[in-house]
Design a protein around this motif. Structure first.
Motif, PDB file in Angstrom:
ATOM      1  N   ALA A 151      63.454   7.271 -18.908  1.00 19.03           N
ATOM      2  CA  ALA A 151      62.914   6.362 -20.210  1.00 19.03           C
ATOM      3  C   ALA A 151      63.598   7.281 -21.439  1.00 19.03           C
ATOM      4  N   ALA A 152      63.073   8.388 -21.336  1.00 19.92           N
ATOM      5  CA  ALA A 152      63.314   9.709 -22.742  1.00 19.92           C
ATOM      6  C   ALA A 152      64.714   9.541 -22.759  1.00 19.92           C
ATOM      7  N   ARG A 153      65.584   9.592 -21.655  1.00 17.35           N
ATOM      8  CA  ARG A 153      67.302   9.692 -21.825  1.00 17.35           C
ATOM      9  C   ARG A 153      67.516   8.411 -22.515  1.00 17.35           C
ATOM     10  N   ALA A 154      66.962   7.300 -22.044  1.00 14.97           N
ATOM     11  CA  ALA A 154      67.296   5.998 -22.558  1.00 14.97           C
ATOM     12  C   ALA A 154      67.187   5.786 -24.125  1.00 14.97           C
ATOM     13  N   ARG A 155      66.010   6.442 -24.365  1.00 20.55           N
ATOM     14  CA  ARG A 155      65.491   6.339 -25.912  1.00 20.55           C
ATOM     15  C   ARG A 155      66.252   7.203 -26.660  1.00 20.55           C
ATOM     16  N   GLU A 156      66.771   8.330 -26.214  1.00 16.63           N
ATOM     17  CA  GLU A 156      67.621   9.260 -26.931  1.00 16.63           C
ATOM     18  C   GLU A 156      68.879   8.613 -27.396  1.00 16.63           C
ATOM     19  N   LEU A 157      69.513   7.490 -26.370  1.00 22.70           N
ATOM     20  CA  LEU A 157      70.574   6.835 -26.732  1.00 22.70           C
ATOM     21  C   LEU A 157      70.476   5.681 -27.538  1.00 22.70           C
ATOM     22  N   VAL A 158      69.201   5.161 -27.671  1.00 21.35           N
ATOM     23  CA  VAL A 158      68.898   4.200 -28.523  1.00 21.35           C
ATOM     24  C   VAL A 158      68.669   4.759 -29.668  1.00 21.35           C
ATOM     25  N   ASP A 159      68.096   5.859 -29.921  1.00 21.22           N
ATOM     26  CA  ASP A 159      67.836   6.436 -31.307  1.00 21.22           C
ATOM     27  C   ASP A 159      69.010   6.830 -31.960  1.00 21.22           C
ATOM     28  N   GLN A 160      70.251   6.862 -30.946  1.00 22.93           N
ATOM     29  CA  GLN A 160      71.526   7.016 -31.668  1.00 22.93           C
ATOM     30  C   GLN A 160      72.435   5.798 -32.062  1.00 22.93           C
ATOM     31  N   GLY A 161      71.530   4.719 -31.920  1.00 20.38           N
ATOM     32  CA  GLY A 161      72.242   3.440 -32.099  1.00 20.38           C
ATOM     33  C   GLY A 161      72.815   2.505 -31.159  1.00 20.38           C
ATOM     34  N   THR A 162      72.529   3.049 -29.940  1.00 20.13           N
ATOM     35  CA  THR A 162      73.062   2.365 -28.809  1.00 20.13           C
ATOM     36  C   THR A 162      72.102   1.377 -28.393  1.00 20.13           C
ATOM     37  N   PRO A 163      72.534  -0.080 -28.028  1.00 21.81           N
ATOM     38  CA  PRO A 163      71.696  -1.068 -27.508  1.00 21.81           C
ATOM     39  C   PRO A 163      70.835  -0.726 -26.326  1.00 21.81           C
ATOM     40  N   VAL A 164      69.742  -1.517 -26.066  1.00 22.93           N
ATOM     41  CA  VAL A 164      68.969  -0.964 -25.021  1.00 22.93           C
ATOM     42  C   VAL A 164      69.636  -1.205 -23.682  1.00 22.93           C
ATOM     43  N   ASP A 165      70.031  -2.437 -23.602  1.00 28.58           N
ATOM     44  CA  ASP A 165      70.680  -2.769 -22.410  1.00 28.58           C
ATOM     45  C   ASP A 165      71.933  -1.793 -22.026  1.00 28.58           C
ATOM     46  N   ALA A 166      72.879  -1.331 -23.126  1.00 30.72           N
ATOM     47  CA  ALA A 166      73.851  -0.608 -22.702  1.00 30.72           C
ATOM     48  C   ALA A 166      73.594   1.034 -22.493  1.00 30.72           C
ATOM     49  N   ALA A 167      72.200   1.441 -23.203  1.00 27.56           N
ATOM     50  CA  ALA A 167      71.737   2.708 -23.071  1.00 27.56           C
ATOM     51  C   ALA A 167      71.120   2.824 -21.689  1.00 27.56           C
ATOM     52  N   CYS A 168      70.713   1.687 -20.996  1.00 21.99           N
ATOM     53  CA  CYS A 168      70.248   1.607 -19.686  1.00 21.99           C
ATOM     54  C   CYS A 168      71.295   1.844 -18.584  1.00 21.99           C
ATOM     55  N   ARG A 169      72.494   1.034 -19.014  1.00 20.86           N
ATOM     56  CA  ARG A 169      73.653   1.146 -18.197  1.00 20.86           C
ATOM     57  C   ARG A 169      74.244   2.657 -18.086  1.00 20.86           C
ATOM     58  N   ILE A 170      74.301   3.311 -19.227  1.00 15.29           N
ATOM     59  CA  ILE A 170      74.750   4.538 -19.233  1.00 15.29           C
ATOM     60  C   ILE A 170      73.994   5.421 -18.584  1.00 15.29           C
ATOM     61  N   VAL A 171      72.754   5.328 -18.768  1.00 15.73           N
ATOM     62  CA  VAL A 171      71.868   6.108 -17.770  1.00 15.73           C
ATOM     63  C   VAL A 171      71.872   6.095 -16.350  1.00 15.73           C
ATOM     64  N   ILE A 172      72.107   4.729 -15.854  1.00 11.60           N
ATOM     65  CA  ILE A 172      72.228   4.622 -14.796  1.00 11.60           C
ATOM     66  C   ILE A 172      73.778   5.018 -14.177  1.00 11.60           C
ATOM     67  N   PHE A 173      74.671   4.908 -14.682  1.00 17.29           N
ATOM     68  CA  PHE A 173      76.197   5.382 -14.519  1.00 17.29           C
ATOM     69  C   PHE A 173      76.046   7.001 -14.486  1.00 17.29           C
ATOM     70  N   GLN A 174      75.523   7.611 -15.429  1.00 14.31           N
ATOM     71  CA  GLN A 174      75.322   9.082 -15.354  1.00 14.31           C
ATOM     72  C   GLN A 174      74.757   9.587 -14.208  1.00 14.31           C
ATOM     73  N   ASP A 175      73.759   8.808 -13.718  1.00 19.34           N
ATOM     74  CA  ASP A 175      72.944   9.195 -12.621  1.00 19.34           C
ATOM     75  C   ASP A 175      73.849   9.119 -11.239  1.00 19.34           C
ATOM     76  N   GLN A 176      74.656   8.024 -11.224  1.00 14.98           N
ATOM     77  CA  GLN A 176      75.529   7.656 -10.213  1.00 14.98           C
ATOM     78  C   GLN A 176      76.736   8.742 -10.131  1.00 14.98           C
ATOM     79  N   LEU A 177      77.183   9.147 -11.229  1.00 17.19           N
ATOM     80  CA  LEU A 177      78.075  10.164 -11.337  1.00 17.19           C
ATOM     81  C   LEU A 177      77.566  11.544 -11.040  1.00 17.19           C
TER      82      LEU A 177
END
Length: 112
Positions: free
Chosen positions: A63-89
């Motif tokens: 959740a903290a990783r997603a919050r960092e992205l949201v704080d940088q202006g990324t929409p919540v849904d996109a931030a969640c997808r980014i975190v998931i993709f980062q973990d998969q990578l």
């Protein structure tokens, strides 16, 4: 015996030790943000017998990783997808490194 069990739970990254209010406070966010992460299927909190959401330390780190992205202006849904993709990578890289360094070497590709 009880103290031993409690100690084990404190060290368990997946133990749902934090209420929604406490989790939101620790992250410096709102309960609505945590609910949004659940709706986006980034984290799925466990439920207490009374139906209240409970979060683990592992879930709070995600959740903290997603919050960092949201704080940088990324929409919540996109931030969640980014975190998931980062973990998969990261997992794919770990497996790839493991295969490269295994004693038998890389596996040959199968003939198709």
């Amino acid at each position: 015996m009880t103290a031993e069990i409690s100690h084990d739970r404190l060290n368990d990254e997946d133990y749902p030790a934090y209420t929604m209010g406490r989790a939101a406070e620790m992250l410096g966010t709102t309960p609505a943000f945590l609910r949004a992460l659940g709706e986006a299927q980034l984290i799925t909190p466990l439920r207490s017998e009374g139906g209240h959401r409970r979060y683990s330390r592992y879930q709070l780190r995600i959740a903290a990783r997603a919050r960092e992205l949201v704080d940088q202006g990324t929409p919540v849904d996109a931030a969640c997808r980014i975190v998931i993709f980062q973990d998969q990578l990261d997992e794919a890289r770990r497996i790839n490194d493991e295969l490269r360094t295994s004693p038998s070497g890389p596996r040959p590709k199968a003939d198709v």
